[in-house]
Design an enzyme around this catalytic site. Structure first.
Site: not given
Length: 189
Positions: A66, A176
């Protein structure tokens, strides 16, 4: 980024979209691609893409964590964020740079990422998160975000399609969720 008033040398996977944004900015710079500013932005885009790719390549599964933290030697470590939730930002940047530059390295990096996702994230019916990108024996979690199919897999597919009709400079813009939308005539200045 700043955390509690101090500079934290941390880079999230989410920041990997910026390579594509910088590349698009360079190719559409009003001063032209050969301008000093556009060349600076393109160089930064390529360097950021390389760093994001390394987040994948250097883990034991070939899957990025991450986020990473950079040390004084400009190298990074994973720290406390060993998990992967099928994010699209790196492959978005690889797709954009491949289309704009024609450099096959971005397609190769994308293929490596795809192969790792297939090997470590695929379940019997879908794909799932990894709790630790450096643990090859772990099974993926039973959780798949909607952006994985809408963005991650779509960019990986488009990255491998040399004959795509998608024209990111003249005909299309991505929303998006990575859906290519046609640019209407007269809407560009």
């Amino acid at each position: 980024e700043k955390y509690k008033g101090k500079l934290d040398h941390k880079m999230d996977h989410l920041a990997c979209f910026m390579g594509g944004a910088l590349a698009l900015g360079a190719y559409t710079d009003p001063q032209g691609l050969e301008s000093e500013r556009a060349q600076r932005d393109l160089k930064s885009a390529k360097a950021l893409a390389y760093t994001c790719y390394q987040m994948y390549a250097r883990s034991k599964t070939g899957i990025a964590p991450e986020y990473v933290r950079f040390g004084n030697d400009n190298d990074y470590n994973v720290g406390h964020a060993h998990y992967y939730i099928l994010r699209p930002e790196t492959v978005e940047t690889l797709f954009i740079l491949n289309v704009l530059t024609g450099d096959p390295i971005y397609r190769e990096w994308g293929w490596e990422i795809f192969q790792s996702i297939e090997k470590y994230c695929k379940t019997k019916i879908a794909y799932g998160h990894l709790t630790d990108v450096d643990q090859q024996e772990l099974e993926p979690e039973n959780r798949m975000e909607s952006f994985f199919l809408a963005e991650t897999m779509k960019y990986l597919y488009l990255l491998q399609d040399p004959d795509t009709d998608i024209d990111i400079l003249n005909k299309h813009v991505f929303n998006t969720e990575a859906h290519p939308l046609r640019i209407f005539k007269g809407s560009r200045r």
